[in-house]
Write a protein that holds these residues in place. Structure first.
Motif, PDB file in Angstrom:
ATOM      1  N   ARG A  42       0.803  -1.229   0.000  1.00 46.47           N
ATOM      2  CA  ARG A  42       0.000   0.000   0.000  1.00 46.47           C
ATOM      3  C   ARG A  42       0.832   1.273   0.000  1.00 46.47           C
ATOM      4  NH1 ARG A  42      -5.524  -0.622   3.502  1.00 46.47           N
ATOM      5  NH2 ARG A  42      -6.208  -2.550   2.518  1.00 46.47           N
ATOM      6  N   VAL A  43       2.000   1.217   0.614  1.00 52.42           N
ATOM      7  CA  VAL A  43       2.826   2.426   0.660  1.00 52.42           C
ATOM      8  C   VAL A  43       3.897   2.444  -0.424  1.00 52.42           C
ATOM      9  CG1 VAL A  43       2.382   2.813   3.109  1.00 52.42           C
ATOM     10  CG2 VAL A  43       4.417   1.549   2.438  1.00 52.42           C
ATOM     11  N   GLY A  44       3.843   1.450  -1.319  1.00 53.44           N
ATOM     12  CA  GLY A  44       4.740   1.446  -2.463  1.00 53.44           C
ATOM     13  C   GLY A  44       6.142   0.927  -2.193  1.00 53.44           C
ATOM     14  N   MET A  45       6.289   0.105  -1.163  1.00 54.99           N
ATOM     15  CA  MET A  45       7.589  -0.500  -0.878  1.00 54.99           C
ATOM     16  C   MET A  45       7.712  -1.814  -1.629  1.00 54.99           C
ATOM     17  SD  MET A  45       8.510  -0.051   3.081  1.00 54.99           S
ATOM     18  CE  MET A  45       7.150   0.643   3.957  1.00 54.99           C
ATOM     19  N   ARG A  46       8.895  -2.118  -2.016  1.00 55.40           N
ATOM     20  CA  ARG A  46       9.133  -3.350  -2.756  1.00 55.40           C
ATOM     21  C   ARG A  46       9.211  -4.565  -1.832  1.00 55.40           C
ATOM     22  NH1 ARG A  46      13.506  -3.701  -7.591  1.00 55.40           N
ATOM     23  NH2 ARG A  46      12.804  -5.697  -8.376  1.00 55.40           N
ATOM     24  N   TYR A  47       9.725  -4.360  -0.623  1.00 52.66           N
ATOM     25  CA  TYR A  47       9.939  -5.467   0.301  1.00 52.66           C
ATOM     26  C   TYR A  47       9.249  -5.216   1.634  1.00 52.66           C
ATOM     27  CZ  TYR A  47      13.581  -6.392  -3.102  1.00 52.66           C
ATOM     28  OH  TYR A  47      14.251  -6.622  -4.273  1.00 52.66           O
ATOM     29  N   TYR A  48       8.545  -6.217   2.121  1.00 54.01           N
ATOM     30  CA  TYR A  48       7.862  -6.094   3.408  1.00 54.01           C
ATOM     31  C   TYR A  48       8.853  -6.105   4.565  1.00 54.01           C
ATOM     32  CZ  TYR A  48       8.542 -10.974   4.681  1.00 54.01           C
ATOM     33  OH  TYR A  48       9.101 -12.161   5.017  1.00 54.01           O
ATOM     34  N   THR A  49      10.057  -6.582   4.319  1.00 62.05           N
ATOM     35  CA  THR A  49      11.029  -6.659   5.405  1.00 62.05           C
ATOM     36  C   THR A  49      11.373  -5.284   5.964  1.00 62.05           C
ATOM     37  OG1 THR A  49      12.813  -6.738   3.780  1.00 62.05           O
ATOM     38  CG2 THR A  49      12.045  -8.845   4.675  1.00 62.05           C
ATOM     39  N   PHE A  50      11.186  -4.228   5.159  1.00 62.21           N
ATOM     40  CA  PHE A  50      11.413  -2.884   5.683  1.00 62.21           C
ATOM     41  C   PHE A  50      10.411  -2.577   6.787  1.00 62.21           C
ATOM     42  CE2 PHE A  50      10.812   1.704   5.832  1.00 62.21           C
ATOM     43  CZ  PHE A  50      12.108   2.093   6.120  1.00 62.21           C
ATOM     44  N   VAL A  51       9.161  -2.995   6.612  1.00 64.81           N
ATOM     45  CA  VAL A  51       8.135  -2.797   7.642  1.00 64.81           C
ATOM     46  C   VAL A  51       8.571  -3.522   8.911  1.00 64.81           C
ATOM     47  CG1 VAL A  51       5.732  -3.189   8.300  1.00 64.81           C
ATOM     48  CG2 VAL A  51       6.285  -2.493   5.951  1.00 64.81           C
ATOM     49  N   SER A  52       9.075  -4.726   8.764  1.00 63.74           N
ATOM     50  CA  SER A  52       9.559  -5.497   9.906  1.00 63.74           C
ATOM     51  C   SER A  52      10.681  -4.767  10.633  1.00 63.74           C
ATOM     52  CB  SER A  52      10.037  -6.871   9.430  1.00 63.74           C
ATOM     53  OG  SER A  52      10.591  -7.596  10.500  1.00 63.74           O
ATOM     54  N   GLN A  53      11.608  -4.211   9.888  1.00 58.38           N
ATOM     55  CA  GLN A  53      12.721  -3.483  10.496  1.00 58.38           C
ATOM     56  C   GLN A  53      12.234  -2.250  11.258  1.00 58.38           C
ATOM     57  OE1 GLN A  53      15.239  -2.788   7.117  1.00 58.38           O
ATOM     58  NE2 GLN A  53      16.358  -4.700   7.406  1.00 58.38           N
ATOM     59  N   VAL A  54      11.282  -1.539  10.690  1.00 54.82           N
ATOM     60  CA  VAL A  54      10.739  -0.350  11.356  1.00 54.82           C
ATOM     61  C   VAL A  54       9.998  -0.758  12.623  1.00 54.82           C
ATOM     62  CG1 VAL A  54       9.043   1.513  11.143  1.00 54.82           C
ATOM     63  CG2 VAL A  54      10.638   1.063   9.272  1.00 54.82           C
ATOM     64  N   GLU A  55       9.204  -1.811  12.534  1.00 49.45           N
ATOM     65  CA  GLU A  55       8.434  -2.256  13.693  1.00 49.45           C
ATOM     66  C   GLU A  55       9.323  -2.800  14.809  1.00 49.45           C
ATOM     67  OE1 GLU A  55       5.392  -4.939  12.352  1.00 49.45           O
ATOM     68  OE2 GLU A  55       4.184  -3.303  11.517  1.00 49.45           O
ATOM     69  N   SER A  56      10.501  -3.269  14.472  1.00 51.62           N
ATOM     70  CA  SER A  56      11.413  -3.769  15.503  1.00 51.62           C
ATOM     71  C   SER A  56      12.293  -2.659  16.073  1.00 51.62           C
ATOM     72  CB  SER A  56      12.286  -4.895  14.941  1.00 51.62           C
ATOM     73  OG  SER A  56      13.186  -4.386  13.980  1.00 51.62           O
ATOM     74  N   GLY A  57      12.194  -1.464  15.512  1.00 52.64           N
ATOM     75  CA  GLY A  57      12.983  -0.339  16.006  1.00 52.64           C
ATOM     76  C   GLY A  57      14.328  -0.184  15.329  1.00 52.64           C
ATOM     77  N   LEU A  58      14.591  -0.983  14.311  1.00 49.16           N
ATOM     78  CA  LEU A  58      15.872  -0.891  13.616  1.00 49.16           C
ATOM     79  C   LEU A  58      15.880   0.177  12.528  1.00 49.16           C
ATOM     80  CD1 LEU A  58      16.694  -4.696  13.277  1.00 49.16           C
ATOM     81  CD2 LEU A  58      17.629  -3.053  14.917  1.00 49.16           C
ATOM     82  N   GLY A  59      14.709   0.594  12.092  1.00 47.87           N
ATOM     83  CA  GLY A  59      14.604   1.602  11.044  1.00 47.87           C
ATOM     84  C   GLY A  59      13.568   2.642  11.419  1.00 47.87           C
ATOM     85  N   ARG A  60      13.432   3.616  10.557  1.00 44.81           N
ATOM     86  CA  ARG A  60      12.456   4.689  10.750  1.00 44.81           C
ATOM     87  C   ARG A  60      11.595   4.801   9.504  1.00 44.81           C
ATOM     88  NH1 ARG A  60      15.385   9.870  13.415  1.00 44.81           N
ATOM     89  NH2 ARG A  60      13.894  10.876  12.073  1.00 44.81           N
ATOM     90  N   VAL A  61      10.363   5.261   9.688  1.00 46.66           N
ATOM     91  CA  VAL A  61       9.521   5.543   8.531  1.00 46.66           C
ATOM     92  C   VAL A  61      10.086   6.812   7.894  1.00 46.66           C
ATOM     93  CG1 VAL A  61       7.213   6.107   7.706  1.00 46.66           C
ATOM     94  CG2 VAL A  61       7.481   4.551   9.658  1.00 46.66           C
ATOM     95  N   PRO A  62      10.525   6.740   6.635  1.00 47.01           N
ATOM     96  CA  PRO A  62      11.055   7.943   5.988  1.00 47.01           C
ATOM     97  C   PRO A  62       9.988   9.042   5.921  1.00 47.01           C
ATOM     98  CG  PRO A  62      11.547   5.988   4.698  1.00 47.01           C
ATOM     99  CD  PRO A  62      10.578   5.575   5.761  1.00 47.01           C
ATOM    100  N   ILE A  63      10.402  10.269   6.056  1.00 45.44           N
ATOM    101  CA  ILE A  63       9.478  11.407   6.058  1.00 45.44           C
ATOM    102  C   ILE A  63       8.587  11.384   4.824  1.00 45.44           C
ATOM    103  CG2 ILE A  63       9.333  13.933   5.909  1.00 45.44           C
ATOM    104  CD1 ILE A  63      11.859  13.979   7.719  1.00 45.44           C
ATOM    105  N   GLU A  64       9.160  11.096   3.666  1.00 42.58           N
ATOM    106  CA  GLU A  64       8.383  11.135   2.431  1.00 42.58           C
ATOM    107  C   GLU A  64       7.340  10.014   2.346  1.00 42.58           C
ATOM    108  OE1 GLU A  64      12.207   8.914   1.598  1.00 42.58           O
ATOM    109  OE2 GLU A  64      11.709  10.795   2.587  1.00 42.58           O
ATOM    110  N   MET A  65       7.405   9.022   3.246  1.00 45.96           N
ATOM    111  CA  MET A  65       6.441   7.928   3.250  1.00 45.96           C
ATOM    112  C   MET A  65       5.422   8.042   4.382  1.00 45.96           C
ATOM    113  SD  MET A  65       8.827   4.664   2.415  1.00 45.96           S
ATOM    114  CE  MET A  65       7.431   3.663   1.954  1.00 45.96           C
ATOM    115  N   GLN A  66       5.593   9.007   5.264  1.00 46.64           N
ATOM    116  CA  GLN A  66       4.733   9.072   6.439  1.00 46.64           C
ATOM    117  C   GLN A  66       3.266   9.308   6.095  1.00 46.64           C
ATOM    118  OE1 GLN A  66       6.390  11.566   9.539  1.00 46.64           O
ATOM    119  NE2 GLN A  66       8.259  10.349   9.617  1.00 46.64           N
TER     120      GLN A  66
END
Length: 113
Positions: A42-66
């Motif tokens: 839905r947010v136009g990401m190629r890989y769901y693993t980025f969502v996993s990384q953000v949810e685990s605290g390893l990444g951040r939601v980029p400003i342009e995707m918020q």
């Protein structure tokens, strides 16, 4: 100019806030009835693993995707962005809006976490 040494107390606080943001984001995704893969699509990401990384605290939601992320989970984009600002940049949030701690309990209540 040389960089200042990393303050271990500040680093631990940042890690803790990122993990709390991840829990908030996961609660929002789950409340919207979405899998990580569905949210990524839905947010136009190629890989769901980025969502996993953000949810685990390893990444951040980029400003342009918020904005897209907020709409995908059914939240007002302004509230979503301000909540993430409180988690990701508490000092900037405090400077702009006052005490950063004021928004975090509200953010946690948004999904009953």
């Amino acid at each position: 100019m040389p960089r200042a040494a990393v303050d271990p107390i500040r680093a631990a606080a940042t890690k803790s806030l990122r993990q709390a943001a991840g829990r908030w984001l996961k609660a929002g995704r789950e409340a919207a009835g979405l899998t990580q893969a569905e949210l990524a699509e839905r947010v136009g990401m190629r890989y769901y693993t980025f969502v996993s990384q953000v949810e685990s605290g390893l990444g951040r939601v980029p400003i342009e995707m918020q904005g897209a992320w907020a709409l995908a989970v059914g939240l007002d984009p302004a509230h979503f962005a301000r909540t993430l600002l409180a988690y990701y940049e508490p000092e900037l949030n405090r400077l702009l809006f006052g005490d950063a701690a004021q928004i975090l309990p509200d953010a946690q209540r948004a999904f009953g976490t």
